[in-house]
Every structure is written in structure tokens, then in C-alpha cells.
Design a protein around this motif. Structure first.
Motif, PDB file in Angstrom:
ATOM      1  N   ASN A  36      26.876   9.722  14.807  1.00 18.85           N
ATOM      2  CA  ASN A  36      26.227   8.772  13.902  1.00 18.85           C
ATOM      3  C   ASN A  36      25.140   9.510  13.136  1.00 18.85           C
ATOM      4  OD1 ASN A  36      27.593   6.297  14.862  1.00 18.85           O
ATOM      5  ND2 ASN A  36      26.469   6.689  16.753  1.00 18.85           N
TER       6      ASN A  36
ATOM      7  N   GLN B 240      21.336   9.947  14.168  1.00 23.19           N
ATOM      8  CA  GLN B 240      20.692   8.665  14.402  1.00 23.19           C
ATOM      9  C   GLN B 240      21.200   8.019  15.690  1.00 23.19           C
ATOM     10  OE1 GLN B 240      21.536   6.500  10.697  1.00 23.19           O
ATOM     11  NE2 GLN B 240      19.392   6.789  10.108  1.00 23.19           N
ATOM     12  N   ASN B 241      20.292   7.296  16.343  1.00 22.24           N
ATOM     13  CA  ASN B 241      20.671   6.427  17.449  1.00 22.24           C
ATOM     14  C   ASN B 241      20.959   5.039  16.887  1.00 22.24           C
ATOM     15  OD1 ASN B 241      20.411   8.292  19.554  1.00 22.24           O
ATOM     16  ND2 ASN B 241      18.192   7.946  19.709  1.00 22.24           N
ATOM     17  N   VAL B 242      22.125   4.509  17.192  1.00 21.01           N
ATOM     18  CA  VAL B 242      22.564   3.239  16.621  1.00 21.01           C
ATOM     19  C   VAL B 242      22.692   2.199  17.720  1.00 21.01           C
ATOM     20  CG1 VAL B 242      24.381   2.079  15.314  1.00 21.01           C
ATOM     21  CG2 VAL B 242      23.769   4.433  14.758  1.00 21.01           C
TER      22      VAL B 242
ATOM     23  N   ARG C 169      22.949   9.705   9.000  1.00 17.44           N
ATOM     24  CA  ARG C 169      22.771   9.297   7.602  1.00 17.44           C
ATOM     25  C   ARG C 169      22.782  10.553   6.734  1.00 17.44           C
ATOM     26  NH1 ARG C 169      17.504   9.991   5.680  1.00 17.44           N
ATOM     27  NH2 ARG C 169      15.960  10.502   7.286  1.00 17.44           N
TER      28      ARG C 169
ATOM     29  N   ALA D 176      19.295   1.578  13.252  1.00 17.80           N
ATOM     30  CA  ALA D 176      19.479   3.028  13.351  1.00 17.80           C
ATOM     31  C   ALA D 176      18.131   3.724  13.233  1.00 17.80           C
ATOM     32  CB  ALA D 176      20.416   3.520  12.261  1.00 17.80           C
TER      33      ALA D 176
END
Length: 391
Positions: free
Chosen positions: A293, A322-324, A295, A263
Motif C-alpha cells: 500500500n 502507508q498503513n491502511v 501513495r 491511510a
């Protein structure tokens, strides 16, 4: 002196001229108090002077060929002068101070020390029956009566101390230790196995041995009998005692995904704020999380500390988008993590006094997950004394 000048009031002045040293000498000659002198250039200087001494500078300015100007006014005198015509503001300030003083005369928090979470409600109910509760007038509290009532109403409490600090009432209790149970050596009893095991050794203090070393026993099986049987006379019953050590095996499986999630932050953020006053929660922003997505980070700010007044806090929850993406995990690191998790899981089953004789790990991959099985062999006490049924 700084506090005295702040109460009486002072001004910060700017002195301009060629003969600045002469200006300072004339101030000393006229006994004019001046401090905080700082020179910015050859012809400019800053200083501080009391309100009463400032009019006396006229004579010094004329003799010293300088020019003086006020840059700032400081002190309680100027503060009251500024607000003397704002009657409603002063009235509001006085009412606010009076309200704070009034509310600080009540108890807004009760803290119990030495009491478990499950017992909190019981003790709070006892305090309420004694007339002690949140929101009561603090002058009506009798600390000695609170301490005595807690000791009288609770048999396990041997000492209590109540302290009032501001709007917070702290009560600390100390409980006595339970008296050890007396060992009954007269009632006929026998020793049985508490779990499936292989007997490693046995020490018989009283009774008759009914199992041998190396023998596999099951839970509930008799190990030391409390009955001595004879052909020509009645059986004799005793209180069997002894220590039996057995080898016991435990196992536990855990699984971890073979791929890890990577992430990275995109730079976008959303914040949700909550205001907590006493026991109330007030949302200040929309509680909907806008990112798929993200945190989360939580930051809490104390607006009013506990013990001074009604506790107030501002909690900010920051959501970072976030990019997951899923990537294959490092197998060696994954095995280390799986072994740690498996050991922590099986350790919950082990007795605290067990001696670990052997520990093995077995790995396999199933459905994209790493399976780790830990097998532990221990040496532990497996005997338990129970009452013997006699005719």
C-alpha cells in the motif's frame, strides 16, 4: 564594470596590518583601482584588485607596513590559463559547442495550434507531403508556403500563421464558422415527441394539434400534425411548426462504501526515475513497487527546455508506504458526498436548456454501501420536426 573586470581577471586579496586606512590612501595616491572593500576586524580587511594593478601593490605594502595575500583568483584570464594545457578538454568543449550549433539548425518539434487532437495526424501528413517534418534543416523552411498550402488544402481553414523559434516550428490555424442551414418551409412535416413526457404547454405555429396539455406521450408520438383532412376535397399537407414543453423525469443511483479508508505514512519511500529524451523513455531504476500500500507523487524536472534543443526531462515517481485501515464513515458527510456524486451523474443526462422543477434524494444501506438515488423533474422542449410521408 563588473563584466569588464570578469573578462580581464581580478584577484581577491586579504590585507593584514595595523594601518589599514593608510594602505587605502596610498592605493588612491598611486591610482591603483581597488573595490569590494570589507573590514572583518581592526587588523584584517578584504578587497578586490585587477590583475594588472596587483604587482603595483609592492610599493604600497612596503610603505603601509601591511601584508597582502591572495585568497582567490577570478575572471576569464585565469579560466583560460587553467585549461590551456588540457587540450583534449578544450577540444571536447569546442566539439560540444559545434554539435549544439549544428543540431540547433534542425527542426525538432512541430506544434499545431487551433487543431483538435483527432486532426493532428491529418495536418502532420499534409505538412510531410509539403516537405515539412521533424528533423529537417530549418533554413529550407518556407513559412509562407506552409501557410498557403494549409489554406488551399483545407476548406475550413481561413487563416494560417507559421513561426520558427529555435528548433520549434509553431503553426496556428483559424477555422471559419459553418454557414447556417436554410430552413425548409415547403416540405410537408409534422412534430413528434423526442422522449416520454407529460405535456405542459403547446404553441402551434402551423399544423393541427394532436395532443392536449397534461397528456402523457411517448417517444415518437405525433404532437402537431402536418395534414389537414377534409370530407369533400383532398387532404392538405403543410410544414408543421410549433413549440412543445413537457415535464420529463430523470433518475440516477450512486453508491459509496459505508466505511472509509484511513491511510498514514510509515516513513519509508521508494523512488523510480525515468529519463525522457525526445520521444524515448529510459528507466533509470527498478520499476517494481516494493510496497503493498502506498501513495504516489510525480515530479518532473526540465533538463533541456522545448524550443532550445531536443527536449529532455527527468521524471521521478516517489512511492510512500502507508498503513491502511478501514473505519466507519461519518454518515452525514457520506450523504453529502453521495448527493454530490448523484447530481453530477444525472446532470450528464439533462439538456442544457432544461428548467429544473424539482429534485429529490432517497437513501438506503445495502451490503455495506450507502445507495443514493436522485430524482429530477424538468421542463424542456420535447418537439422535433420530421419529414411527413405523403402519398
Amino acid at each position: 564594470m563588473r563584466i569588464w573586470h570578469s573578462l580581464r581577471g581580478y584577484v581577491m586579496i586579504k590585507i593584514e596590518g595595523v594601518h589599514l586606512e593608510r594602505f587605502l590612501n596610498l592605493c588612491m595616491l598611486e591610482k591603483i583601482g581597488i573595490w569590494g572593500v570589507s573590514r572583518k576586524s581592526r587588523t584584517v580587511m578584504f578587497a578586490k584588485i585587477g590583475v594588472k594593478d596587483f604587482p603595483r601593490l609592492r610599493k604600497v605594502v612596503r610603505r603601509g607596513s601591511c601584508r597582502v595575500s591572495i585568497t582567490r583568483r577570478q575572471g576569464a584570464l585565469f579560466w583560460f590559463t587553467r585549461f590551456r594545457f588540457r587540450k583534449f578538454l578544450l577540444a571536447g568543449a569546442v566539439m560540444a559547442v559545434a554539435l549544439v550549433y549544428l543540431l540547433s539548425s534542425y527542426v525538432w518539434s512541430i506544434e499545431l495550434i487551433g487543431v483538435s487532437v483527432n486532426e493532428q495526424a491529418v495536418y502532420m501528413q499534409q505538412l510531410k507531403e509539403q516537405g515539412v517534418y521533424i528533423g529537417m534543416f530549418s533554413d529550407s523552411i518556407r513559412l509562407r508556403d506552409i501557410e498557403d498550402s494549409l489554406i488551399v488544402n483545407n476548406e475550413d481553414v481561413v487563416w494560417a500563421c507559421a513561426q520558427l523559434s529555435g528548433v520549434k516550428l509553431s503553426i496556428e490555424v483559424v477555422k471559419g464558422e459553418e454557414a447556417p442551414e436554410l430552413t425548409d418551409t415547403q416540405t410537408p412535416k409534422h412534430v413528434i415527441a423526442t422522449k416520454d413526457a407529460v405535456i405542459d404547454s403547446m404553441t402551434v405555429l402551423e399544423g393541427k394539434r394532436t395532443a392536449e396539455d397534461g397528456q402523457t406521450v411517448t417517444q415518437g408520438q405525433e404532437l402537431i400534425s402536418g395534414v389537414f383532412e377534409y370530407e369533400d376535397k383532398p387532404a392538405r399537407y403543410v410544414h408543421a411548426q410549433g413549440e412543445v414543453l413537457g415535464r420529463v423525469w430523470y433518475s440516477k443511483k450512486v453508491s459509496l462504501p459505508a466505511n472509509t479508508i484511513n491511510a498514514t505514512d510509515t516513513g519509508r519511500m521508494h523512488t523510480v526515475r525515468y529519463l525522457y529524451i525526445g520521444g524515448w523513455e529510459i528507466p533509470l531504476d527498478s520499476e517494481t513497487e516494493p510496497f503493498e500500500n502506498s501513495r504516489k507523487e510525480t515530479v518532473t524536472y526540465d533538463l533541456i527546455s522545448d524550443g532550445l534543443f531536443v527536449k529532455a526531462q527527468l521524471k521521478a515517481i516517489h512511492y510512500y508506504e502507508q498503513n491502511v485501515e478501514s473505519v466507519p464513515a461519518d454518515m452525514e458527510e457520506l450523504k453529502i458526498a453521495a448527493k454530490t456524486n448523484a447530481w453530477e451523474a444525472v446532470k450528464q443526462q439533462l439538456p442544457t436548456d432544461a428548467l429544473i422543477k424539482n429534485r429529490d434524494y432517497v437513501f438506503c444501506i445495502e451490503s455495506g454501501r450507502l445507495i443514493c438515488e436522485v430524482r429530477v423533474e424538468t421542463l424542456e422542449k420535447i418537439g422535433k420536426i420530421v419529414k411527413l410521408n405523403t402519398p
